[in-house]
Every structure is written in C-alpha cells, then in structure tokens.
Design a protein around this motif. Structure first.
Motif, PDB file in Angstrom:
ATOM      1  N   PHE A  95      34.979  33.538 -21.105  1.00  0.00           N
ATOM      2  CA  PHE A  95      34.286  34.347 -22.115  1.00  0.00           C
ATOM      3  C   PHE A  95      34.306  33.696 -23.490  1.00  0.00           C
ATOM      4  CE2 PHE A  95      35.170  37.608 -18.929  1.00  0.00           C
ATOM      5  CZ  PHE A  95      33.925  38.205 -18.844  1.00  0.00           C
ATOM      6  N   PHE A  96      34.806  32.491 -23.567  1.00  0.00           N
ATOM      7  CA  PHE A  96      34.883  31.777 -24.843  1.00  0.00           C
ATOM      8  C   PHE A  96      33.959  30.569 -24.830  1.00  0.00           C
ATOM      9  CE2 PHE A  96      38.719  34.157 -24.066  1.00  0.00           C
ATOM     10  CZ  PHE A  96      38.848  34.885 -25.232  1.00  0.00           C
ATOM     11  N   ASP A  97      32.906  30.663 -24.055  1.00  0.00           N
ATOM     12  CA  ASP A  97      31.915  29.598 -23.928  1.00  0.00           C
ATOM     13  C   ASP A  97      31.182  29.432 -25.256  1.00  0.00           C
ATOM     14  OD1 ASP A  97      30.248  27.688 -22.651  1.00  0.00           O
ATOM     15  OD2 ASP A  97      28.732  29.224 -22.310  1.00  0.00           O
ATOM     16  N   ARG A  98      31.080  28.211 -25.725  1.00  0.00           N
ATOM     17  CA  ARG A  98      30.427  27.932 -27.010  1.00  0.00           C
ATOM     18  C   ARG A  98      29.167  27.100 -26.842  1.00  0.00           C
ATOM     19  NH1 ARG A  98      32.388  31.922 -28.117  1.00  0.00           N
ATOM     20  NH2 ARG A  98      34.351  32.196 -29.183  1.00  0.00           N
ATOM     21  N   SER A  99      28.599  27.122 -25.639  1.00  0.00           N
ATOM     22  CA  SER A  99      27.350  26.397 -25.444  1.00  0.00           C
ATOM     23  C   SER A  99      26.198  27.190 -26.057  1.00  0.00           C
ATOM     24  CB  SER A  99      27.111  26.142 -23.957  1.00  0.00           C
ATOM     25  OG  SER A  99      27.047  27.351 -23.244  1.00  0.00           O
ATOM     26  N   GLN A 100      25.056  26.540 -26.201  1.00  0.00           N
ATOM     27  CA  GLN A 100      23.870  27.184 -26.775  1.00  0.00           C
ATOM     28  C   GLN A 100      23.119  27.913 -25.670  1.00  0.00           C
ATOM     29  OE1 GLN A 100      22.323  27.334 -30.161  1.00  0.00           O
ATOM     30  NE2 GLN A 100      21.522  28.947 -28.853  1.00  0.00           N
ATOM     31  N   ALA A 101      22.956  29.208 -25.798  1.00  0.00           N
ATOM     32  CA  ALA A 101      22.235  30.008 -24.810  1.00  0.00           C
ATOM     33  C   ALA A 101      20.782  30.167 -25.247  1.00  0.00           C
ATOM     34  CB  ALA A 101      22.890  31.372 -24.650  1.00  0.00           C
ATOM     35  N   TYR A 102      19.899  30.155 -24.261  1.00  0.00           N
ATOM     36  CA  TYR A 102      18.470  30.314 -24.531  1.00  0.00           C
ATOM     37  C   TYR A 102      17.792  30.942 -23.326  1.00  0.00           C
ATOM     38  CZ  TYR A 102      17.737  26.223 -21.543  1.00  0.00           C
ATOM     39  OH  TYR A 102      17.714  25.358 -20.474  1.00  0.00           O
ATOM     40  N   PHE A 103      16.623  31.519 -23.564  1.00  0.00           N
ATOM     41  CA  PHE A 103      15.840  32.075 -22.469  1.00  0.00           C
ATOM     42  C   PHE A 103      14.970  30.991 -21.856  1.00  0.00           C
ATOM     43  CE2 PHE A 103      16.437  36.414 -24.248  1.00  0.00           C
ATOM     44  CZ  PHE A 103      16.778  37.067 -23.070  1.00  0.00           C
ATOM     45  N   ASP A 104      15.019  30.907 -20.540  1.00  0.00           N
ATOM     46  CA  ASP A 104      14.101  30.076 -19.762  1.00  0.00           C
ATOM     47  C   ASP A 104      13.389  31.060 -18.844  1.00  0.00           C
ATOM     48  OD1 ASP A 104      12.716  28.143 -18.401  1.00  0.00           O
ATOM     49  OD2 ASP A 104      14.457  27.301 -17.375  1.00  0.00           O
ATOM     50  N   GLY A 105      12.237  31.557 -19.276  1.00  0.00           N
ATOM     51  CA  GLY A 105      11.595  32.658 -18.580  1.00  0.00           C
ATOM     52  C   GLY A 105      12.438  33.903 -18.782  1.00  0.00           C
ATOM     53  N   ASP A 106      12.838  34.542 -17.677  1.00  0.00           N
ATOM     54  CA  ASP A 106      13.704  35.725 -17.753  1.00  0.00           C
ATOM     55  C   ASP A 106      15.178  35.375 -17.604  1.00  0.00           C
ATOM     56  OD1 ASP A 106      11.516  37.401 -18.052  1.00  0.00           O
ATOM     57  OD2 ASP A 106      11.335  37.790 -15.902  1.00  0.00           O
ATOM     58  N   GLU A 107      15.470  34.117 -17.387  1.00  0.00           N
ATOM     59  CA  GLU A 107      16.832  33.669 -17.131  1.00  0.00           C
ATOM     60  C   GLU A 107      17.456  33.103 -18.406  1.00  0.00           C
ATOM     61  OE1 GLU A 107      19.076  30.615 -14.046  1.00  0.00           O
ATOM     62  OE2 GLU A 107      16.911  30.884 -13.927  1.00  0.00           O
ATOM     63  N   ILE A 108      18.742  33.371 -18.584  1.00  0.00           N
ATOM     64  CA  ILE A 108      19.472  32.788 -19.706  1.00  0.00           C
ATOM     65  C   ILE A 108      20.170  31.539 -19.199  1.00  0.00           C
ATOM     66  CG2 ILE A 108      21.354  33.065 -21.353  1.00  0.00           C
ATOM     67  CD1 ILE A 108      20.670  36.044 -21.429  1.00  0.00           C
ATOM     68  N   LYS A 109      19.905  30.431 -19.861  1.00  0.00           N
ATOM     69  CA  LYS A 109      20.539  29.158 -19.532  1.00  0.00           C
ATOM     70  C   LYS A 109      21.273  28.661 -20.765  1.00  0.00           C
ATOM     71  CE  LYS A 109      17.285  27.798 -15.945  1.00  0.00           C
ATOM     72  NZ  LYS A 109      16.338  26.769 -15.494  1.00  0.00           N
ATOM     73  N   THR A 110      22.057  27.624 -20.593  1.00  0.00           N
ATOM     74  CA  THR A 110      22.807  27.059 -21.711  1.00  0.00           C
ATOM     75  C   THR A 110      22.795  25.539 -21.649  1.00  0.00           C
ATOM     76  OG1 THR A 110      24.899  27.088 -20.504  1.00  0.00           O
ATOM     77  CG2 THR A 110      24.403  29.027 -21.847  1.00  0.00           C
ATOM     78  N   PHE A 111      23.101  24.936 -22.781  1.00  0.00           N
ATOM     79  CA  PHE A 111      23.349  23.504 -22.854  1.00  0.00           C
ATOM     80  C   PHE A 111      24.423  23.293 -23.914  1.00  0.00           C
ATOM     81  CE2 PHE A 111      19.896  24.356 -25.810  1.00  0.00           C
ATOM     82  CZ  PHE A 111      20.300  23.691 -26.959  1.00  0.00           C
ATOM     83  N   SER A 112      25.081  22.164 -23.858  1.00  0.00           N
ATOM     84  CA  SER A 112      26.127  21.849 -24.827  1.00  0.00           C
ATOM     85  C   SER A 112      25.525  21.741 -26.225  1.00  0.00           C
ATOM     86  CB  SER A 112      26.800  20.522 -24.464  1.00  0.00           C
ATOM     87  OG  SER A 112      27.611  20.078 -25.528  1.00  0.00           O
ATOM     88  N   VAL A 113      26.199  22.310 -27.196  1.00  0.00           N
ATOM     89  CA  VAL A 113      25.716  22.217 -28.576  1.00  0.00           C
ATOM     90  C   VAL A 113      25.687  20.769 -29.047  1.00  0.00           C
ATOM     91  CG1 VAL A 113      26.376  24.564 -29.234  1.00  0.00           C
ATOM     92  CG2 VAL A 113      28.015  22.695 -29.524  1.00  0.00           C
ATOM     93  N   PHE A 114      26.401  19.914 -28.374  1.00  0.00           N
ATOM     94  CA  PHE A 114      26.400  18.496 -28.725  1.00  0.00           C
ATOM     95  C   PHE A 114      25.169  17.775 -28.175  1.00  0.00           C
ATOM     96  CE2 PHE A 114      30.900  19.803 -28.530  1.00  0.00           C
ATOM     97  CZ  PHE A 114      31.187  19.680 -29.883  1.00  0.00           C
ATOM     98  N   GLN A 115      24.380  18.501 -27.387  1.00  0.00           N
ATOM     99  CA  GLN A 115      23.169  17.936 -26.797  1.00  0.00           C
ATOM    100  C   GLN A 115      21.901  18.563 -27.386  1.00  0.00           C
ATOM    101  OE1 GLN A 115      23.135  15.367 -24.527  1.00  0.00           O
ATOM    102  NE2 GLN A 115      25.315  15.263 -24.976  1.00  0.00           N
ATOM    103  N   SER A 116      22.002  19.147 -28.571  1.00  0.00           N
ATOM    104  CA  SER A 116      20.868  19.841 -29.183  1.00  0.00           C
ATOM    105  C   SER A 116      19.669  18.918 -29.389  1.00  0.00           C
ATOM    106  CB  SER A 116      21.273  20.454 -30.526  1.00  0.00           C
ATOM    107  OG  SER A 116      22.255  21.434 -30.327  1.00  0.00           O
ATOM    108  N   LYS A 117      19.907  17.762 -29.940  1.00  0.00           N
ATOM    109  CA  LYS A 117      18.813  16.819 -30.187  1.00  0.00           C
ATOM    110  C   LYS A 117      18.135  16.447 -28.871  1.00  0.00           C
ATOM    111  CE  LYS A 117      17.774  12.344 -32.310  1.00  0.00           C
ATOM    112  NZ  LYS A 117      18.322  11.188 -33.023  1.00  0.00           N
TER     113      LYS A 117
END
Length: 166
Positions: A95-117
């Motif tokens: 519950f302490f996940d610090r990745s970036q969450a975003y919507f991909d359609g109706d699904e919430i996905k994440t990626f590492s904040v270090f991979q933003s670019k």
C-alpha cells in the motif's frame, strides 16, 4: 469515530494509500471490513477522531479525518500506517506504492516515476491521458479538484510533452 465517507467535509485531511496492483472486489470488501472498526476506535492522545475510509477504483484507499473535531497526532498517524502494513502482509499488497498511476481505458496501470520521460516518448502517456496526479493530497476537496488530471497538466510530466509534441 467512524462516519460515512460522503459526510466528510471538504476541508478534511486525507491520506491516500496506493496499492501496487488492482484489488479484487473481495479484497476491497476485506479492506473496508478491517478499516471500519479501526477507524471507529482511532484516537489522538485519547481524543476521539472523526474519520472515514474508502477504497476508490479498487486501487487506492483513502483515509479522511474531520479535523474540526480533533486533529491527528504523530502517534495516531503511525497507528494508521500500521493498519496498512498489517493489511499488506495479510493480503500480499504493498500500500506504499509510489509509482505513477494512470488510466489506460477503464484499467488503472502504473509505471515507475523514474520512467516518466520514457512513458511520454514511447506514447504510453498521451497529453490527454488521465493520471492520478499526487497521492500526497492534503484535503478531501483535492480528490475532486486536481487528483485526476490530464498528463500534460502534471508538473512532473508537462516538460516531457513540450519536447515530444513540439
């Protein structure tokens, strides 16, 4: 003392806990069943706290505290953090996940904040992609005013869009 989430005032303090994966409906129910009595007995130096908890999008758990009654203390905040450590161990969830969450359609996905670019350059994120901007929100009103925004509006991402879409 536990109150319904929809009765929390807009100026209430909140904490957002992001799960490292999508929660099942049963896990969301288990979390709610665990948190309701915990929040009901939550206190700061013996003073009752008026608060609520809710699972949103089967990915985030929000703790909301009406500070008009009593404010949280360091010990009470530590107690709430312990809830999520215990829940995490029980359900095998971080519950302490610090990745970036975003919507991909109706699904919430994440990626590492270090991979933003890289997320922008590869097209994973488009300017209009809805992201969850900031899980360090402070007020209940922030959940509807600035938590879910277009990626191009995010202070941490907009500079990458300028270079990519210029």
């Amino acid at each position: 003392m536990y109150i319904d989430f929809d009765k929390i005032p807009q100026n209430a303090r909140i904490w957002v806990y992001q799960a490292n994966r999508q929660l099942t409906d049963n896990e969301a129910i288990t979390i709610g069943d665990y948190l309701k009595p915990a929040v009901n007995q939550w206190a700061a130096h013996g003073a009752t706290l008026l608060a609520s908890a809710k699972v949103l999008h089967n990915r985030f758990v929000i703790i909301a505290l009406d500070q008009n009654m009593n404010a949280a203390s360091g010990c009470s905040i530590d107690a709430s953090t312990h809830w999520f450590k215990e829940l995490g161990e029980t359900l095998n969830i971080d519950f302490f996940d610090r990745s970036q969450a975003y919507f991909d359609g109706d699904e919430i996905k994440t990626f590492s904040v270090f991979q933003s670019k890289k997320a922008v350059e590869s097209g994973l994120l488009l300017p209009e992609t809805i992201i969850f901007n900031n899980n360090t929100l402070e007020k209940f009103s922030d959940l509807s005013n600035g938590w879910q925004i277009k990626a191009i509006e995010a202070p941490t991402l907009k500079r990458f869009f300028v270079k990519t879409f210029a």
